[in-house]
Design a protein around this motif. Structure first.
Motif, PDB file in Angstrom:
ATOM      1  N   PRO A  23      56.007  67.861 -52.926  1.00 12.60           N
ATOM      2  CA  PRO A  23      56.756  67.596 -54.151  1.00 12.60           C
ATOM      3  C   PRO A  23      56.070  66.547 -55.029  1.00 12.60           C
ATOM      4  CG  PRO A  23      58.224  67.639 -52.252  1.00 12.60           C
ATOM      5  CD  PRO A  23      56.824  67.663 -51.721  1.00 12.60           C
ATOM      6  N   ILE A  24      56.098  66.783 -56.319  1.00 15.45           N
ATOM      7  CA  ILE A  24      55.520  65.846 -57.278  1.00 15.45           C
ATOM      8  C   ILE A  24      56.542  64.752 -57.549  1.00 15.45           C
ATOM      9  CG2 ILE A  24      54.432  65.604 -59.531  1.00 15.45           C
ATOM     10  CD1 ILE A  24      52.957  67.421 -57.566  1.00 15.45           C
ATOM     11  N   ARG A  25      56.068  63.497 -57.602  1.00 16.55           N
ATOM     12  CA  ARG A  25      56.980  62.342 -57.640  1.00 16.55           C
ATOM     13  C   ARG A  25      56.923  61.627 -58.997  1.00 16.55           C
ATOM     14  NH1 ARG A  25      54.432  63.079 -52.946  1.00 16.55           N
ATOM     15  NH2 ARG A  25      52.623  61.833 -53.545  1.00 16.55           N
ATOM     16  N   ILE A  26      58.105  61.402 -59.563  1.00 12.04           N
ATOM     17  CA  ILE A  26      58.235  60.685 -60.839  1.00 12.04           C
ATOM     18  C   ILE A  26      59.147  59.486 -60.613  1.00 12.04           C
ATOM     19  CG2 ILE A  26      59.089  60.799 -63.222  1.00 12.04           C
ATOM     20  CD1 ILE A  26      58.454  63.781 -63.210  1.00 12.04           C
ATOM     21  N   LEU A  27      58.727  58.330 -61.122  1.00 19.89           N
ATOM     22  CA  LEU A  27      59.492  57.092 -60.935  1.00 19.89           C
ATOM     23  C   LEU A  27      60.193  56.714 -62.233  1.00 19.89           C
ATOM     24  CD1 LEU A  27      59.990  54.765 -58.819  1.00 19.89           C
ATOM     25  CD2 LEU A  27      58.204  53.517 -60.039  1.00 19.89           C
ATOM     26  N   LEU A  28      61.478  56.416 -62.123  1.00 23.70           N
ATOM     27  CA  LEU A  28      62.251  55.887 -63.262  1.00 23.70           C
ATOM     28  C   LEU A  28      62.436  54.390 -63.059  1.00 23.70           C
ATOM     29  CD1 LEU A  28      65.129  58.448 -63.941  1.00 23.70           C
ATOM     30  CD2 LEU A  28      63.186  57.917 -65.410  1.00 23.70           C
ATOM     31  N   GLU A  42      61.014  63.513 -73.453  1.00 21.13           N
ATOM     32  CA  GLU A  42      59.918  62.969 -72.645  1.00 21.13           C
ATOM     33  C   GLU A  42      60.097  63.319 -71.175  1.00 21.13           C
ATOM     34  OE1 GLU A  42      57.815  58.681 -71.511  1.00 21.13           O
ATOM     35  OE2 GLU A  42      59.755  58.735 -72.543  1.00 21.13           O
ATOM     36  N   LEU A  43      61.319  63.169 -70.682  1.00 21.57           N
ATOM     37  CA  LEU A  43      61.581  63.461 -69.272  1.00 21.57           C
ATOM     38  C   LEU A  43      61.443  64.959 -68.998  1.00 21.57           C
ATOM     39  CD1 LEU A  43      62.279  62.392 -66.522  1.00 21.57           C
ATOM     40  CD2 LEU A  43      64.701  62.415 -67.151  1.00 21.57           C
ATOM     41  N   HIS A  44      61.925  65.771 -69.937  1.00 21.80           N
ATOM     42  CA  HIS A  44      61.795  67.216 -69.778  1.00 21.80           C
ATOM     43  C   HIS A  44      60.315  67.626 -69.670  1.00 21.80           C
ATOM     44  CE1 HIS A  44      62.107  71.525 -70.440  1.00 21.80           C
ATOM     45  NE2 HIS A  44      61.375  71.402 -71.540  1.00 21.80           N
ATOM     46  N   ASN A  45      59.484  67.086 -70.577  1.00 28.96           N
ATOM     47  CA  ASN A  45      58.055  67.407 -70.549  1.00 28.96           C
ATOM     48  C   ASN A  45      57.392  66.915 -69.260  1.00 28.96           C
ATOM     49  OD1 ASN A  45      58.011  68.703 -73.031  1.00 28.96           O
ATOM     50  ND2 ASN A  45      57.627  66.807 -74.166  1.00 28.96           N
ATOM     51  N   SER A  46      57.838  65.765 -68.781  1.00 34.97           N
ATOM     52  CA  SER A  46      57.284  65.221 -67.536  1.00 34.97           C
ATOM     53  C   SER A  46      57.624  66.120 -66.348  1.00 34.97           C
ATOM     54  CB  SER A  46      57.808  63.807 -67.296  1.00 34.97           C
ATOM     55  OG  SER A  46      57.346  62.928 -68.303  1.00 34.97           O
ATOM     56  N   ILE A  47      58.884  66.592 -66.308  1.00 34.71           N
ATOM     57  CA  ILE A  47      59.293  67.484 -65.221  1.00 34.71           C
ATOM     58  C   ILE A  47      58.512  68.793 -65.291  1.00 34.71           C
ATOM     59  CG2 ILE A  47      61.210  68.812 -64.258  1.00 34.71           C
ATOM     60  CD1 ILE A  47      63.084  66.582 -65.259  1.00 34.71           C
ATOM     61  N   LYS A  48      58.385  69.339 -66.501  1.00 32.43           N
ATOM     62  CA  LYS A  48      57.658  70.594 -66.676  1.00 32.43           C
ATOM     63  C   LYS A  48      56.205  70.448 -66.219  1.00 32.43           C
ATOM     64  CE  LYS A  48      56.551  74.048 -70.224  1.00 32.43           C
ATOM     65  NZ  LYS A  48      55.082  74.013 -70.004  1.00 32.43           N
ATOM     66  N   ASN A  49      55.545  69.356 -66.640  1.00 32.38           N
ATOM     67  CA  ASN A  49      54.154  69.126 -66.240  1.00 32.38           C
ATOM     68  C   ASN A  49      54.032  68.904 -64.730  1.00 32.38           C
ATOM     69  OD1 ASN A  49      53.304  69.359 -68.895  1.00 32.38           O
ATOM     70  ND2 ASN A  49      53.412  67.149 -69.287  1.00 32.38           N
ATOM     71  N   ALA A  50      55.016  68.210 -64.183  1.00 34.54           N
ATOM     72  CA  ALA A  50      55.007  67.961 -62.740  1.00 34.54           C
ATOM     73  C   ALA A  50      55.144  69.273 -61.974  1.00 34.54           C
ATOM     74  CB  ALA A  50      56.129  66.998 -62.366  1.00 34.54           C
ATOM     75  N   TYR A  51      56.022  70.148 -62.458  1.00 33.26           N
ATOM     76  CA  TYR A  51      56.199  71.442 -61.797  1.00 33.26           C
ATOM     77  C   TYR A  51      54.932  72.290 -61.888  1.00 33.26           C
ATOM     78  CZ  TYR A  51      58.266  75.955 -60.585  1.00 33.26           C
ATOM     79  OH  TYR A  51      58.543  77.163 -59.991  1.00 33.26           O
ATOM     80  N   ASP A  52      54.261  72.220 -63.045  1.00 33.78           N
ATOM     81  CA  ASP A  52      52.989  72.933 -63.187  1.00 33.78           C
ATOM     82  C   ASP A  52      51.961  72.383 -62.203  1.00 33.78           C
ATOM     83  OD1 ASP A  52      53.979  74.526 -65.195  1.00 33.78           O
ATOM     84  OD2 ASP A  52      53.196  73.295 -66.828  1.00 33.78           O
ATOM     85  N   ALA A  53      51.957  71.051 -62.034  1.00 29.80           N
ATOM     86  CA  ALA A  53      51.032  70.439 -61.077  1.00 29.80           C
ATOM     87  C   ALA A  53      51.350  70.883 -59.651  1.00 29.80           C
ATOM     88  CB  ALA A  53      51.098  68.911 -61.193  1.00 29.80           C
ATOM     89  N   LYS A  65      52.770  73.778 -58.750  1.00 34.19           N
ATOM     90  CA  LYS A  65      52.341  75.162 -58.582  1.00 34.19           C
ATOM     91  C   LYS A  65      50.829  75.255 -58.433  1.00 34.19           C
ATOM     92  CE  LYS A  65      54.454  76.717 -62.273  1.00 34.19           C
ATOM     93  NZ  LYS A  65      54.903  77.678 -63.307  1.00 34.19           N
ATOM     94  N   THR A  66      50.110  74.441 -59.198  1.00 34.45           N
ATOM     95  CA  THR A  66      48.651  74.435 -59.100  1.00 34.45           C
ATOM     96  C   THR A  66      48.197  74.000 -57.715  1.00 34.45           C
ATOM     97  OG1 THR A  66      48.429  73.948 -61.465  1.00 34.45           O
ATOM     98  CG2 THR A  66      46.531  73.463 -60.063  1.00 34.45           C
ATOM     99  N   LYS A  67      48.873  72.965 -57.177  1.00 33.07           N
ATOM    100  CA  LYS A  67      48.531  72.471 -55.841  1.00 33.07           C
ATOM    101  C   LYS A  67      48.762  73.549 -54.781  1.00 33.07           C
ATOM    102  CE  LYS A  67      50.274  68.462 -54.552  1.00 33.07           C
ATOM    103  NZ  LYS A  67      51.211  67.435 -53.993  1.00 33.07           N
ATOM    104  N   ILE A  68      49.907  74.241 -54.862  1.00 33.33           N
ATOM    105  CA  ILE A  68      50.216  75.272 -53.876  1.00 33.33           C
ATOM    106  C   ILE A  68      49.272  76.467 -54.019  1.00 33.33           C
ATOM    107  CG2 ILE A  68      51.982  76.843 -53.033  1.00 33.33           C
ATOM    108  CD1 ILE A  68      52.473  73.850 -52.465  1.00 33.33           C
ATOM    109  N   ASP A  69      48.991  76.859 -55.275  1.00 36.69           N
ATOM    110  CA  ASP A  69      48.069  77.973 -55.506  1.00 36.69           C
ATOM    111  C   ASP A  69      46.686  77.661 -54.940  1.00 36.69           C
ATOM    112  OD1 ASP A  69      50.003  79.446 -56.738  1.00 36.69           O
ATOM    113  OD2 ASP A  69      49.369  78.976 -58.789  1.00 36.69           O
TER     114      ASP A  69
END
Length: 359
Positions: free
Chosen positions: A77-82, A112-123, A125-129
Protein backbone atom coordinates in the motif's frame (compact mmCIF):
# COMPACT_ATOMS: atom_id res chain seq x y z
CA UNK A 1 -17.87 -0.22 -6.72
CA UNK A 2 -16.09 -1.70 -9.72
CA UNK A 3 -12.99 -3.85 -9.41
CA UNK A 4 -10.65 -1.03 -10.41
CA UNK A 5 -11.74 1.38 -7.65
CA UNK A 6 -8.94 2.31 -5.27
CA UNK A 7 -9.40 1.03 -1.71
CA UNK A 8 -8.33 3.75 0.70
CA UNK A 9 -7.81 3.42 4.45
CA UNK A 10 -7.85 6.66 6.45
CA UNK A 11 -6.67 6.60 10.09
CA UNK A 12 -7.33 9.58 12.36
CA UNK A 13 -8.27 9.84 16.03
CA UNK A 14 -10.69 12.70 15.29
CA UNK A 15 -14.12 11.34 14.32
CA UNK A 16 -15.10 14.58 12.57
CA UNK A 17 -12.15 14.23 10.17
CA UNK A 18 -13.10 10.64 9.41
CA UNK A 19 -16.69 11.63 8.59
CA UNK A 20 -15.56 14.58 6.49
CA UNK A 21 -13.12 12.41 4.53
CA UNK A 22 -15.72 9.74 3.87
CA UNK A 23 -18.30 12.31 2.78
CA UNK A 24 -15.83 13.96 0.38
CA UNK A 25 -14.42 10.86 -1.30
CA UNK A 26 -16.91 7.99 -0.91
CA UNK A 27 -18.09 8.41 -4.53
CA UNK A 28 -14.57 8.20 -6.02
CA UNK A 29 -13.02 5.53 -3.79
CA UNK A 30 -13.81 2.55 -1.61
CA UNK A 31 -13.26 4.13 1.80
CA UNK A 32 -12.32 2.46 5.10
CA UNK A 33 -11.76 4.47 8.26
CA UNK A 34 -10.15 3.78 11.63
CA UNK A 35 -9.82 5.98 14.73
CA UNK A 36 -6.54 4.40 15.88
CA UNK A 37 -3.44 2.63 14.57
CA UNK A 38 -4.62 -0.62 16.19
CA UNK A 39 -7.99 -0.44 14.44
CA UNK A 40 -6.26 0.39 11.16
CA UNK A 41 -4.07 -2.69 11.52
CA UNK A 42 -7.16 -4.88 11.97
CA UNK A 43 -8.58 -3.52 8.72
CA UNK A 44 -5.31 -4.26 6.90
CA UNK A 45 -5.44 -7.85 8.15
CA UNK A 46 -8.76 -8.42 6.40
CA UNK A 47 -8.81 -6.07 3.41
CA UNK A 48 -6.29 -5.54 0.63
CA UNK A 49 -5.88 -1.77 0.78
CA UNK A 50 -4.19 0.21 -2.01
CA UNK A 51 -3.61 3.57 -0.29
CA UNK A 52 -3.21 4.33 3.41
CA UNK A 53 -3.66 7.85 4.78
CA UNK A 54 -2.74 8.46 8.41
CA UNK A 55 -2.79 11.51 10.63
CA UNK A 56 0.61 12.26 12.16
CA UNK A 57 -0.58 13.42 15.57
CA UNK A 58 -2.39 10.44 17.11
CA UNK A 59 -2.24 9.09 20.67
CA UNK A 60 -0.08 6.01 21.41
CA UNK A 61 1.39 5.90 17.89
CA UNK A 62 2.08 8.69 15.38
CA UNK A 63 1.36 8.31 11.69
CA UNK A 64 5.07 7.90 10.86
CA UNK A 65 5.48 5.27 13.57
CA UNK A 66 2.46 3.38 12.23
CA UNK A 67 3.83 3.39 8.69
CA UNK A 68 7.15 2.07 9.92
CA UNK A 69 5.47 -0.68 11.88
CA UNK A 70 3.73 -2.05 8.76
CA UNK A 71 6.45 -1.46 6.16
CA UNK A 72 7.54 -5.13 6.17
CA UNK A 73 4.21 -6.87 6.75
CA UNK A 74 2.26 -4.63 4.34
CA UNK A 75 4.85 -3.17 1.93
CA UNK A 76 2.54 -2.67 -1.06
CA UNK A 77 0.00 0.00 0.00
CA UNK A 78 1.11 3.53 -0.82
CA UNK A 79 1.35 5.73 2.28
CA UNK A 80 0.25 9.37 2.62
CA UNK A 81 0.77 11.38 5.82
CA UNK A 82 -1.61 14.09 7.00
CA UNK A 83 -0.15 16.60 9.42
CA UNK A 84 -1.64 19.66 11.04
CA UNK A 85 1.69 21.02 12.21
CA UNK A 86 5.17 21.26 10.80
CA UNK A 87 7.64 18.66 11.99
CA UNK A 88 10.34 18.91 9.33
CA UNK A 89 12.73 16.46 10.98
CA UNK A 90 10.11 13.70 11.32
CA UNK A 91 8.83 14.24 7.79
CA UNK A 92 12.31 14.27 6.24
CA UNK A 93 13.25 11.11 8.12
CA UNK A 94 10.06 9.36 7.04
CA UNK A 95 10.46 10.35 3.39
CA UNK A 96 14.16 9.40 3.30
CA UNK A 97 13.42 5.95 4.70
CA UNK A 98 10.61 5.36 2.24
CA UNK A 99 7.90 5.28 4.87
CA UNK A 100 5.64 7.75 3.07
CA UNK A 101 4.86 8.58 -0.55
CA UNK A 102 3.58 12.10 0.12
CA UNK A 103 2.49 14.34 2.97
CA UNK A 104 -0.41 16.78 3.02
CA UNK A 105 -1.09 19.53 5.55
CA UNK A 106 -4.34 19.83 7.45
CA UNK A 107 -6.93 21.09 6.87
CA UNK A 108 -6.61 19.40 3.50
CA UNK A 109 -7.68 20.73 0.16
CA UNK A 110 -10.09 18.26 -1.46
CA UNK A 111 -8.60 18.64 -4.94
CA UNK A 112 -5.03 18.29 -3.69
CA UNK A 113 -5.88 15.23 -1.63
CA UNK A 114 -7.88 13.70 -4.47
CA UNK A 115 -4.93 14.11 -6.87
CA UNK A 116 -2.56 12.66 -4.27
CA UNK A 117 -4.76 9.58 -3.80
CA UNK A 118 -5.10 9.13 -7.57
CA UNK A 119 -1.32 9.39 -8.08
CA UNK A 120 -0.70 7.05 -5.17
CA UNK A 121 -3.07 4.48 -6.64
CA UNK A 122 -1.31 4.76 -10.00
CA UNK A 123 2.00 4.19 -8.20
CA UNK A 124 0.51 1.13 -6.48
CA UNK A 125 -0.66 -0.36 -9.79
CA UNK A 126 2.72 0.32 -11.38
CA UNK A 127 4.48 -1.43 -8.49
CA UNK A 128 2.23 -4.50 -8.75
CA UNK A 129 2.47 -4.61 -12.55
CA UNK A 130 6.26 -4.43 -12.34
CA UNK A 131 6.36 -7.24 -9.79
CA UNK A 132 4.12 -9.41 -11.96
CA UNK A 133 6.27 -8.76 -15.03
CA UNK A 134 9.42 -9.61 -13.08
CA UNK A 135 7.80 -12.84 -11.91
CA UNK A 136 6.82 -13.67 -15.50
CA UNK A 137 10.36 -12.94 -16.72
CA UNK A 138 11.87 -15.06 -13.96
CA UNK A 139 9.53 -17.91 -14.86
CA UNK A 140 10.35 -17.58 -18.57
CA UNK A 141 14.07 -17.36 -17.82
CA UNK A 142 13.88 -20.43 -15.60
CA UNK A 143 12.01 -22.38 -18.28
CA UNK A 144 14.55 -21.28 -20.90
CA UNK A 145 17.45 -22.32 -18.69
CA UNK A 146 15.86 -25.70 -18.02
CA UNK A 147 15.24 -26.14 -21.76
CA UNK A 148 18.87 -25.29 -22.57
CA UNK A 149 20.08 -27.65 -19.86
CA UNK A 150 17.84 -30.45 -21.16
CA UNK A 151 18.95 -29.95 -24.77
CA UNK A 152 22.62 -29.71 -23.78
CA UNK A 153 22.32 -32.85 -21.69
CA UNK A 154 20.65 -34.74 -24.53
CA UNK A 155 23.30 -33.58 -27.00
CA UNK A 156 26.06 -35.20 -24.99
CA UNK A 157 24.87 -38.78 -25.64
CA UNK A 158 25.22 -38.77 -29.47
CA UNK A 159 28.29 -36.55 -29.15
CA UNK A 160 30.06 -39.00 -26.85
CA UNK A 161 29.16 -41.76 -29.29
CA UNK A 162 30.74 -39.84 -32.17
CA UNK A 163 33.88 -39.21 -30.12
CA UNK A 164 33.97 -42.89 -29.21
CA UNK A 165 33.86 -43.84 -32.88
CA UNK A 166 36.81 -41.53 -33.58
CA UNK A 167 38.77 -43.25 -30.80
CA UNK A 168 37.94 -46.67 -32.29
CA UNK A 169 39.18 -45.49 -35.67
CA UNK A 170 42.42 -44.43 -34.01
CA UNK A 171 42.78 -47.78 -32.25
CA UNK A 172 42.32 -49.62 -35.57
CA UNK A 173 44.94 -47.45 -37.27
CA UNK A 174 42.48 -45.95 -39.75
CA UNK A 175 42.65 -42.33 -38.53
CA UNK A 176 44.76 -41.21 -41.50
CA UNK A 177 42.97 -43.40 -44.04
CA UNK A 178 40.61 -40.66 -45.23
CA UNK A 179 42.89 -37.68 -45.30
CA UNK A 180 41.86 -34.95 -42.86
CA UNK A 181 38.22 -36.01 -42.52
CA UNK A 182 38.58 -37.93 -39.25
CA UNK A 183 40.72 -35.14 -37.84
CA UNK A 184 38.05 -32.58 -38.73
CA UNK A 185 35.35 -34.74 -37.14
CA UNK A 186 37.45 -35.03 -33.97
CA UNK A 187 38.11 -31.28 -33.83
CA UNK A 188 34.46 -30.38 -34.35
CA UNK A 189 33.29 -32.98 -31.82
CA UNK A 190 35.73 -31.73 -29.18
CA UNK A 191 34.67 -28.13 -29.77
CA UNK A 192 30.99 -28.99 -29.52
CA UNK A 193 31.62 -31.02 -26.38
CA UNK A 194 33.43 -28.01 -24.89
CA UNK A 195 30.45 -25.73 -25.59
CA UNK A 196 28.00 -28.25 -24.16
CA UNK A 197 30.03 -28.66 -20.98
CA UNK A 198 30.30 -24.88 -20.49
CA UNK A 199 26.52 -24.57 -20.96
CA UNK A 200 25.91 -27.25 -18.33
CA UNK A 201 28.38 -25.57 -15.97
CA UNK A 202 26.59 -22.24 -16.40
CA UNK A 203 23.20 -23.78 -15.67
CA UNK A 204 24.36 -25.75 -12.63
CA UNK A 205 26.20 -22.75 -11.21
CA UNK A 206 23.10 -20.55 -11.50
CA UNK A 207 20.78 -23.14 -9.93
CA UNK A 208 22.73 -25.32 -7.54
CA UNK A 209 22.41 -24.49 -3.84
CA UNK A 210 25.75 -23.90 -2.15
CA UNK A 211 26.86 -26.75 0.11
CA UNK A 212 30.03 -26.78 2.19
CA UNK A 213 32.30 -29.80 2.36
CA UNK A 214 35.91 -30.46 3.25
CA UNK A 215 38.30 -29.76 0.37
CA UNK A 216 41.83 -31.12 0.04
CA UNK A 217 43.62 -28.89 -2.47
CA UNK A 218 46.63 -31.24 -2.53
CA UNK A 219 44.39 -33.90 -4.07
CA UNK A 220 42.08 -31.60 -6.06
CA UNK A 221 44.71 -29.68 -8.05
CA UNK A 222 46.55 -32.73 -9.51
CA UNK A 223 43.23 -34.29 -10.55
CA UNK A 224 42.19 -31.08 -12.35
CA UNK A 225 45.59 -30.83 -14.05
CA UNK A 226 45.25 -34.43 -15.29
CA UNK A 227 41.72 -33.72 -16.51
CA UNK A 228 42.51 -30.59 -18.52
CA UNK A 229 46.06 -31.26 -19.73
CA UNK A 230 45.41 -34.55 -21.54
CA UNK A 231 45.20 -32.68 -24.87
CA UNK A 232 48.42 -30.72 -24.29
CA UNK A 233 51.27 -32.58 -22.63
CA UNK A 234 53.76 -29.84 -23.52
CA UNK A 235 52.66 -27.50 -20.73
CA UNK A 236 54.59 -28.05 -17.49
CA UNK A 237 52.84 -27.48 -14.18
CA UNK A 238 54.51 -26.44 -10.94
CA UNK A 239 52.39 -26.49 -7.80
CA UNK A 240 53.06 -25.12 -4.34
CA UNK A 241 50.16 -25.99 -2.05
CA UNK A 242 50.33 -25.06 1.62
CA UNK A 243 47.36 -26.58 3.42
CA UNK A 244 47.99 -27.55 7.01
CA UNK A 245 44.46 -26.85 8.24
CA UNK A 246 41.01 -28.00 7.08
CA UNK A 247 39.26 -25.98 4.39
CA UNK A 248 35.51 -26.00 3.89
CA UNK A 249 33.74 -24.62 0.86
CA UNK A 250 31.48 -25.27 -2.12
CA UNK A 251 33.29 -28.17 -3.84
CA UNK A 252 31.30 -27.93 -7.08
CA UNK A 253 31.91 -24.23 -7.65
CA UNK A 254 35.55 -24.36 -6.53
CA UNK A 255 36.18 -27.13 -9.07
CA UNK A 256 34.44 -25.08 -11.75
CA UNK A 257 36.53 -22.00 -10.91
CA UNK A 258 39.88 -23.79 -10.81
CA UNK A 259 39.04 -26.00 -13.78
CA UNK A 260 38.25 -23.04 -16.03
CA UNK A 261 41.37 -21.13 -14.96
CA UNK A 262 43.63 -24.17 -15.48
CA UNK A 263 41.98 -24.88 -18.85
CA UNK A 264 42.55 -21.27 -19.95
CA UNK A 265 46.18 -21.34 -18.78
CA UNK A 266 46.75 -24.28 -21.12
CA UNK A 267 44.58 -23.05 -23.99
CA UNK A 268 46.18 -19.60 -24.26
CA UNK A 269 49.81 -20.66 -24.37
CA UNK A 270 51.96 -19.34 -27.23
CA UNK A 271 51.87 -21.95 -29.96
CA UNK A 272 55.57 -21.58 -30.85
CA UNK A 273 56.78 -21.56 -27.23
CA UNK A 274 59.18 -24.32 -26.17
CA UNK A 275 58.79 -23.53 -22.49
CA UNK A 276 55.09 -23.61 -21.72
CA UNK A 277 54.48 -23.49 -18.00
CA UNK A 278 51.79 -22.86 -15.40
CA UNK A 279 52.48 -22.14 -11.73
CA UNK A 280 49.79 -22.77 -9.13
CA UNK A 281 50.26 -21.51 -5.58
CA UNK A 282 47.74 -22.07 -2.81
CA UNK A 283 47.90 -20.79 0.75
CA UNK A 284 45.12 -22.02 3.04
CA UNK A 285 44.42 -19.95 6.14
CA UNK A 286 41.77 -20.18 8.82
CA UNK A 287 39.68 -17.49 7.11
CA UNK A 288 40.35 -18.06 3.42
CA UNK A 289 42.31 -19.78 0.67
CA UNK A 290 44.46 -17.59 -1.53
CA UNK A 291 45.08 -19.11 -4.96
CA UNK A 292 47.40 -17.78 -7.65
CA UNK A 293 47.53 -19.26 -11.16
CA UNK A 294 50.27 -17.87 -13.41
CA UNK A 295 51.05 -18.80 -17.01
CA UNK A 296 53.63 -17.54 -19.51
CA UNK A 297 51.16 -17.55 -22.38
CA UNK A 298 50.06 -14.95 -24.90
CA UNK A 299 48.67 -12.57 -22.27
CA UNK A 300 45.68 -10.26 -22.39
CA UNK A 301 45.64 -6.75 -23.83
CA UNK A 302 45.01 -3.96 -21.29
CA UNK A 303 41.97 -2.85 -23.26
CA UNK A 304 40.45 -6.32 -22.75
CA UNK A 305 41.16 -6.78 -19.04
CA UNK A 306 37.93 -5.11 -17.93
CA UNK A 307 35.86 -7.17 -20.40
CA UNK A 308 37.19 -10.70 -19.89
CA UNK A 309 34.56 -11.56 -17.27
CA UNK A 310 31.75 -10.45 -19.59
CA UNK A 311 29.47 -13.11 -21.00
CA UNK A 312 30.52 -14.27 -24.51
CA UNK A 313 33.53 -11.94 -24.67
CA UNK A 314 36.34 -13.47 -26.70
CA UNK A 315 39.74 -12.07 -27.64
CA UNK A 316 40.85 -11.85 -31.27
CA UNK A 317 42.29 -15.38 -31.27
CA UNK A 318 38.63 -16.50 -31.24
CA UNK A 319 39.39 -19.41 -28.95
CA UNK A 320 36.95 -20.68 -26.35
CA UNK A 321 33.28 -19.95 -25.89
CA UNK A 322 33.48 -16.63 -24.08
CA UNK A 323 31.78 -18.30 -21.11
CA UNK A 324 34.69 -19.66 -19.06
CA UNK A 325 35.73 -16.53 -17.17
CA UNK A 326 32.14 -15.36 -16.95
CA UNK A 327 31.27 -18.62 -15.19
CA UNK A 328 34.34 -18.19 -12.94
CA UNK A 329 33.14 -14.73 -11.85
CA UNK A 330 29.56 -15.88 -11.33
CA UNK A 331 30.70 -18.88 -9.28
CA UNK A 332 32.92 -16.66 -7.13
CA UNK A 333 30.01 -14.30 -6.53
CA UNK A 334 27.95 -17.25 -5.29
CA UNK A 335 30.56 -18.13 -2.64
CA UNK A 336 31.66 -14.55 -1.77
CA UNK A 337 35.03 -15.02 -3.47
CA UNK A 338 37.17 -12.41 -5.21
CA UNK A 339 39.35 -12.41 -8.31
CA UNK A 340 41.97 -10.09 -9.80
CA UNK A 341 44.09 -10.37 -12.92
CA UNK A 342 47.40 -9.00 -14.17
CA UNK A 343 48.61 -9.65 -17.69
CA UNK A 344 50.89 -8.57 -20.51
CA UNK A 345 52.00 -10.13 -23.78
CA UNK A 346 55.61 -10.65 -22.63
CA UNK A 347 55.18 -12.35 -19.26
CA UNK A 348 51.72 -13.93 -19.50
CA UNK A 349 48.77 -13.81 -17.13
CA UNK A 350 48.29 -14.12 -13.38
CA UNK A 351 44.90 -14.74 -11.78
CA UNK A 352 44.64 -14.31 -8.03
CA UNK A 353 41.52 -15.49 -6.22
CA UNK A 354 40.47 -15.64 -2.60
CA UNK A 355 37.80 -18.03 -1.36
CA UNK A 356 36.36 -17.86 2.20
CA UNK A 357 37.04 -20.79 4.48
CA UNK A 358 33.53 -21.59 5.70
CA UNK A 359 33.63 -23.55 8.94
Amino acid sequence: MNATTARVLYIDDEENNLHAFKASFRRQYEIYTANSAAEGLKILENISVHVIIADQKMPLMTGVEFFRSIVHTYPDPIRILLTGYTDIEALADAINHGDIYRYITKPWNDLELHNSIKNAYDAYKTKIDLRNKIAELEKTNDELNRFIYSISHELRAPLVSAMGIVNLVKMEGLFESSGEYWSLIETCSNKLDYYVQKTLQYYKNSKEISTHTSIDFKALIPSLIDLYSFTDKETCFHTDIKQDIPFYGDAFRIEVILGNLISNAIKYQKEDSINKKVDIEIQVRSTEAEITITDNGMGILNEHLEKIFTQFFKIKTNQGSGLGLFIVKEALNKIDGKISVKSNSLEGTTFKITIPNVK
